[in-house]
Design a protein around this motif. Structure first.
Motif, mmCIF file in Angstrom:
data_model
loop_
_atom_site.group_PDB
_atom_site.id
_atom_site.type_symbol
_atom_site.label_atom_id
_atom_site.label_comp_id
_atom_site.label_asym_id
_atom_site.label_seq_id
_atom_site.Cartn_x
_atom_site.Cartn_y
_atom_site.Cartn_z
ATOM 1 N N GLU A 1 5.889 13.650 0.960
ATOM 2 C CA GLU A 1 6.702 13.558 1.851
ATOM 3 C C GLU A 1 8.058 12.919 1.213
ATOM 4 O OE1 GLU A 1 5.621 11.132 5.352
ATOM 5 O OE2 GLU A 1 3.928 12.370 5.689
ATOM 6 N N ILE A 2 9.134 13.551 1.679
ATOM 7 C CA ILE A 2 10.466 13.176 1.116
ATOM 8 C C ILE A 2 11.447 12.295 2.207
ATOM 9 C CG2 ILE A 2 12.435 14.050 -0.168
ATOM 10 C CD1 ILE A 2 9.896 14.725 -1.622
ATOM 11 N N GLU A 3 11.804 11.176 1.606
ATOM 12 C CA GLU A 3 12.888 10.733 2.650
ATOM 13 C C GLU A 3 14.240 10.494 1.760
ATOM 14 O OE1 GLU A 3 9.323 7.431 4.191
ATOM 15 O OE2 GLU A 3 11.162 6.750 3.184
ATOM 16 N N ASN A 4 15.166 10.580 2.869
ATOM 17 C CA ASN A 4 16.455 10.258 2.039
ATOM 18 C C ASN A 4 17.302 9.152 2.762
ATOM 19 O OD1 ASN A 4 17.093 12.670 0.333
ATOM 20 N ND2 ASN A 4 16.762 13.873 1.972
ATOM 21 N N HIS A 5 17.384 8.277 1.807
ATOM 22 C CA HIS A 5 18.306 6.941 2.405
ATOM 23 C C HIS A 5 19.540 6.714 1.723
ATOM 24 C CE1 HIS A 5 14.559 5.641 4.225
ATOM 25 N NE2 HIS A 5 13.854 6.308 3.158
ATOM 26 N N GLY A 6 20.564 7.606 2.169
ATOM 27 C CA GLY A 6 21.928 7.503 1.513
ATOM 28 C C GLY A 6 21.831 8.120 0.108
ATOM 29 N N ALA A 7 22.066 7.244 -1.148
ATOM 30 C CA ALA A 7 22.187 7.833 -2.177
ATOM 31 C C ALA A 7 20.731 7.594 -3.053
ATOM 32 C CB ALA A 7 22.996 7.025 -3.198
ATOM 33 N N VAL A 8 19.638 7.220 -2.200
ATOM 34 C CA VAL A 8 18.498 7.004 -2.801
ATOM 35 C C VAL A 8 17.330 8.142 -2.087
ATOM 36 C CG1 VAL A 8 16.405 5.483 -2.850
ATOM 37 C CG2 VAL A 8 18.742 4.527 -2.972
ATOM 38 N N ARG A 9 16.832 8.488 -2.944
ATOM 39 C CA ARG A 9 15.636 9.654 -2.372
ATOM 40 C C ARG A 9 14.402 9.094 -2.795
ATOM 41 N NH1 ARG A 9 16.293 15.731 -3.329
ATOM 42 N NH2 ARG A 9 17.743 15.095 -1.763
ATOM 43 N N ARG A 10 13.326 8.905 -1.737
ATOM 44 C CA ARG A 10 12.091 8.443 -1.798
ATOM 45 C C ARG A 10 11.065 9.389 -1.800
ATOM 46 N NH1 ARG A 10 10.900 2.664 0.425
ATOM 47 N NH2 ARG A 10 11.490 3.677 2.397
ATOM 48 N N ILE A 11 10.190 9.377 -2.933
ATOM 49 C CA ILE A 11 9.203 10.620 -3.071
ATOM 50 C C ILE A 11 7.783 10.059 -2.725
ATOM 51 C CG2 ILE A 11 8.255 12.339 -4.510
ATOM 52 C CD1 ILE A 11 10.883 12.779 -6.016
ATOM 53 N N LEU A 12 7.081 10.331 -1.955
ATOM 54 C CA LEU A 12 5.951 9.636 -1.472
ATOM 55 C C LEU A 12 4.729 10.542 -1.543
ATOM 56 C CD1 LEU A 12 6.860 7.885 1.997
ATOM 57 C CD2 LEU A 12 6.419 6.972 -0.246
ATOM 58 N N LEU A 13 3.803 10.171 -2.324
ATOM 59 C CA LEU A 13 2.398 10.970 -2.428
ATOM 60 C C LEU A 13 1.635 10.736 -1.307
ATOM 61 C CD1 LEU A 13 1.367 9.423 -5.932
ATOM 62 C CD2 LEU A 13 2.802 11.355 -5.753
ATOM 63 N N ALA A 14 1.357 12.169 -0.637
ATOM 64 C CA ALA A 14 0.804 12.061 0.554
ATOM 65 C C ALA A 14 -0.501 12.780 0.851
ATOM 66 C CB ALA A 14 1.880 12.505 1.595
ATOM 67 N N ARG A 15 -1.498 12.279 0.115
ATOM 68 C CA ARG A 15 -2.923 12.551 0.266
ATOM 69 C C ARG A 15 -3.463 11.499 0.392
ATOM 70 N NH1 ARG A 15 -5.906 15.255 -4.069
ATOM 71 N NH2 ARG A 15 -6.597 16.691 -2.630
ATOM 72 N N GLU A 16 -3.407 10.733 1.446
ATOM 73 C CA GLU A 16 -3.995 9.296 1.989
ATOM 74 C C GLU A 16 -5.594 9.359 2.038
ATOM 75 O OE1 GLU A 16 -1.904 7.368 5.163
ATOM 76 O OE2 GLU A 16 -0.648 9.020 5.369
ATOM 77 N N ALA A 17 -6.055 10.445 2.650
ATOM 78 C CA ALA A 17 -7.563 10.634 2.902
ATOM 79 C C ALA A 17 -8.075 10.568 1.221
ATOM 80 C CB ALA A 17 -7.890 11.709 3.617
ATOM 81 N N GLN A 18 -7.311 10.983 0.467
ATOM 82 C CA GLN A 18 -7.898 10.924 -0.937
ATOM 83 C C GLN A 18 -7.390 9.882 -1.963
ATOM 84 O OE1 GLN A 18 -6.288 13.798 0.250
ATOM 85 N NE2 GLN A 18 -8.315 14.672 1.085
ATOM 86 N N ARG A 19 -6.855 8.926 -1.347
ATOM 87 C CA ARG A 19 -6.420 7.694 -2.026
ATOM 88 C C ARG A 19 -4.986 8.291 -3.065
ATOM 89 N NH1 ARG A 19 -9.644 3.143 -4.299
ATOM 90 N NH2 ARG A 19 -10.151 4.708 -5.931
ATOM 91 N N ASN A 20 -4.420 9.494 -2.478
ATOM 92 C CA ASN A 20 -3.216 9.789 -3.248
ATOM 93 C C ASN A 20 -3.851 10.267 -4.772
ATOM 94 O OD1 ASN A 20 -1.380 9.660 -1.073
ATOM 95 N ND2 ASN A 20 -1.151 7.450 -1.601
ATOM 96 N N ALA A 21 -5.188 11.018 -4.730
ATOM 97 C CA ALA A 21 -5.526 11.386 -6.016
ATOM 98 C C ALA A 21 -4.657 12.609 -6.163
ATOM 99 C CB ALA A 21 -6.903 11.819 -5.740
ATOM 100 N N GLN A 22 -4.331 12.963 -7.508
ATOM 101 C CA GLN A 22 -3.177 13.929 -7.860
ATOM 102 C C GLN A 22 -4.009 15.177 -8.103
ATOM 103 O OE1 GLN A 22 -1.350 11.872 -11.200
ATOM 104 N NE2 GLN A 22 -1.161 10.058 -10.126
#
Length: 267
Positions: free
Chosen positions: A7-28
């Motif tokens: 999931e990608i969030e934009n907060h002005g000049a900051v971009r937040r990148i969130l790993l979003a596989r919650e059910a897998q504890r964000n396993a990569q």
């Protein structure tokens, strides 16, 4: 670009990148890692982005590489196939975060384990919640020579790195802060706000100056041998896949290692 595992969030000049596989504890998974590099590429080429926060949705930052997928798809890889896969997605991708030309902050809560530890510590700064813990247990659970990128002694010191890796244990957020691996520890409920506030403060500085500062500090570490040491360890890690310990773990089922040794502490 739309992402299935981020999931990608934009907060002005900051971009937040969130790993979003919650059910897998964000396993990569492979898809997540490929998407993560695409997301970083987008942030790099967006002149409106001055800093990046890397976090994970849910209770955990990341439990590491997706061993269920590894068992299903890569357990019987040849030496050449495994080397090529891990050189790109584990080693090269990690170094691309390390070399990312804009400041990066890892926003860590809950489990930050193995591959999760690796990518969090590729970031320039780490803000952790009180629930965060850091661990690389694969010497015990998989018989492997730590993760593919042995960043550990560079961010926590040689003695503590040896203790963590020899015991397969974990360290909590406060101890990680005390040894200098974590910049700030905040209550869980304030983690996202605190990481974002730090990133926004950093983003106020001229971008080119920040880029040069980061390059100079990283070059200083390279002069001390960081990149040579990381490359040498990657080769060693690949050798460990031929060890009796790893082959036994593989035959037993890689996915069974996920929850092994959950309560050990390196403290």
């Amino acid at each position: 670009m739309a992402f299935a595992t981020l999931e990608i969030e934009n907060h002005g000049a900051v971009r937040r990148i969130l790993l979003a596989r919650e059910a897998q504890r964000n396993a990569q998974s492979q898809q997540m890692l490929d998407e993560l590099m695409a997301a970083f590429d987008e942030a790099q080429h967006d002149d409106g982005v001055r800093a990046v926060v890397l976090g994970g949705k849910g209770e955990h930052f990341s439990a590491g590489h997706d061993l269920k997928q590894a068992q299903a798809e890569r357990a019987n890889f040849t030496v050449e196939e495994r080397w090529a896969y891990e050189e790109l997605r584990y080693y090269d991708y990690s170094l691309r975060i390390w070399d990312f030309p804009k400041p990066t902050i890892a926003q860590v809560q809950g489990a930050c384990v193995a591959g999760g530890f690796m990518i969090a510590n590729m970031c320039d700064l780490v803000v952790a919640s009180e629930s965060a813990y850091f661990s690389d247990p694969v010497g015990h659970t998989l018989g492997a020579a730590a993760t593919e990128v042995l960043i550990h002694p560079w961010v926590m010191g040689a003695r503590k790195a040896k203790e963590m890796l020899f015991t397969g244990g974990r360290i909590g957020a406060q101890e990680a802060h005390a040894i200098g691996m974590v910049n700030r520890v905040v209550p869980d409920a304030q983690l996202g706000e605190a990481a974002l506030a730090l990133a926004q403060q950093i983003a106020q500085a001229p971008a080119f100056g920040l880029r040069l500062i980061k390059r100079s500090i990283n070059r200083g570490l390279d002069a001390q041998g960081l990149r040579t040491a990381l490359a040498a360890h990657f080769d060693t890690h690949q050798l460990s896949h031929l060890s009796e310990g790893f082959l036994t773990a593989r035959d037993r089922g890689l996915a069974k290692a996920i929850q092994k040794n959950p309560e050990k502490t390196a403290s």
